[in-house]
Design a protein around this motif. Structure first.
Motif, short mmCIF file in Angstrom:
data_model
loop_
_atom_site.label_atom_id
_atom_site.label_comp_id
_atom_site.label_asym_id
_atom_site.label_seq_id
_atom_site.Cartn_x
_atom_site.Cartn_y
_atom_site.Cartn_z
N ARG A 1 0.90 4.38 -3.48
CA ARG A 1 0.61 5.22 -2.20
C ARG A 1 2.01 6.33 -3.06
O ARG A 1 0.77 7.68 -3.72
N SER A 2 3.14 6.06 -2.88
CA SER A 2 3.84 6.27 -3.01
C SER A 2 3.83 7.07 -4.59
O SER A 2 4.07 8.38 -5.23
N CYS B 1 10.45 5.79 0.73
CA CYS B 1 9.29 4.99 1.79
C CYS B 1 9.87 3.39 1.75
O CYS B 1 8.90 2.84 2.59
N PHE C 1 -5.40 7.13 -4.49
CA PHE C 1 -4.73 7.24 -3.65
C PHE C 1 -6.02 7.51 -2.58
O PHE C 1 -4.80 7.33 -1.40
N ARG C 2 -6.44 8.32 -2.35
CA ARG C 2 -7.53 8.74 -1.20
C ARG C 2 -7.96 6.98 -1.08
O ARG C 2 -8.38 6.86 0.15
N THR C 3 -8.56 6.72 -1.64
CA THR C 3 -9.61 5.63 -1.53
C THR C 3 -9.06 3.69 -2.01
O THR C 3 -9.14 3.43 -1.23
N LEU C 4 -7.97 4.44 -2.11
CA LEU C 4 -7.25 2.96 -2.71
C LEU C 4 -7.13 1.51 -1.24
O LEU C 4 -6.64 1.76 0.27
N LEU D 1 1.50 7.20 -6.77
CA LEU D 1 -0.21 7.86 -7.31
C LEU D 1 0.35 9.38 -7.05
O LEU D 1 -0.11 10.30 -7.06
N GLY D 2 1.29 9.19 -5.97
CA GLY D 2 1.37 10.34 -5.29
C GLY D 2 1.83 11.59 -5.93
O GLY D 2 1.68 12.90 -6.55
N TYR E 1 0.35 -1.51 -0.01
CA TYR E 1 -0.03 0.22 0.42
C TYR E 1 1.02 1.35 0.09
O TYR E 1 0.79 2.20 -1.00
N LEU E 2 1.81 1.49 1.05
CA LEU E 2 2.77 2.60 1.19
C LEU E 2 3.45 2.92 0.34
O LEU E 2 3.64 3.39 -1.08
N SER F 1 -4.99 11.09 -7.96
CA SER F 1 -5.72 11.00 -6.79
C SER F 1 -6.51 11.37 -5.79
O SER F 1 -6.80 10.83 -4.29
#
Length: 252
Positions: free
Chosen positions: A142-143, A221, A184-187, A145-146, A138-139, A181
């Protein structure tokens, strides 16, 4: 820093435990401990431990599975696993354990290598409403996707314009394109279920319209994975470890 937590799943009549990304010392520790418990061992990229009525498989990518519940033998070993010294590996080597990506034109295509969130295991998890994406996976996602813009293709449990509905078991999902984005918020991540959730596609491939992967951010990360990854990122020239990662979790 991520702290390790126990997450167990029953998927297609198999029992799974998520483990940290395992280094050589940890695999050897697990082998010795299971041998003392009366198991016969077979070594390889998968450690297979057999005794009458039970076969336990341990993948170096961080996954334990068996046709019977392995918890009584594996959970008491978790403190010893976490107590092993971390090993060095280059940033590139560590990233390759989680994902590969290339950029044809202005798109970025990412192939994620999750422990459990893939193929028929993915089908079972979606049908049950569970998520098997480990905290370190997950980390990393998201890194990435950011630093992405535009939209990317994922699966959601909520509808958006232009989505395509389908069922996993009796649960309704959608093949959707969302802004990076929003993914990133809902994963989704193991152990958490929000009102709106997005998931990796079944094949683990995410296509992002535009992305500028930040090497420094991805390296940072990797340093924040704590107990979920047993390697320390280092520059290639200072790394003396080249872990041989399995290509994927077992296909079930």
């Amino acid at each position: 820093m991520l702290s390790f937590g126990v997450h167990a799943f029953e998927v297609n009549a198999r029992q799974y435990l998520l483990l940290p990304k395992l280094n050589l010392a940890q695999m050897e520790y697990l082998g010795r401990s299971l041998e003392r418990a009366g198991f016969d061992l077979a070594h390889g990229t998968t450690l297979t431990a057999k005794r009458p009525g039970l076969v336990i498989h341990i993948e170096q990518l961080g996954l334990c599975w068996s046709s019977s519940d392995p918890s009584d033998y594996i959970l008491p070993l978790i403190p010893g696993i976490l107590g092993c010294k971390k090993e060095l590996a280059s940033v590139d080597e560590l990233l390759s354990a989680y994902l590969t990506f290339f950029q044809p034109g202005r798109k970025t295509v990412v192939r994620v290598r999750p422990r459990l969130e893939m193929l028929s295991s993915w089908d079972c998890l979606r049908a049950s409403g569970a998520c098997g994406l480990a905290p370190d996976e997950y980390l990393v996602i998201r890194s990435l996707l950011g630093t992405s813009t535009g939209t990317c293709g994922v699966v959601t449990d909520f509808g958006v314009e232009g989505c395509s509905p389908f069922y996993a078991g009796r649960r309704l999902y959608y093949r959707s394109r969302l802004p990076a984005s929003e993914v990133f918020r809902t994963l989704g991540v193991v152990g958490s279920h929000a009102q709106y959730n997005s998931y990796l596609p079944r094949d683990g491939v995410i296509e992002v319209e535009r992305s500028s992967p930040d090497a420094r951010g991805l390296a940072d990360c990797l340093s924040e994975m704590g107990e979920w990854c047993s390697f320390i990122p280092a520059e290639r020239e200072s790394s003396n470890v080249r872990p041989e990662w399995p290509c994927s979790a077992p296909v079930v």
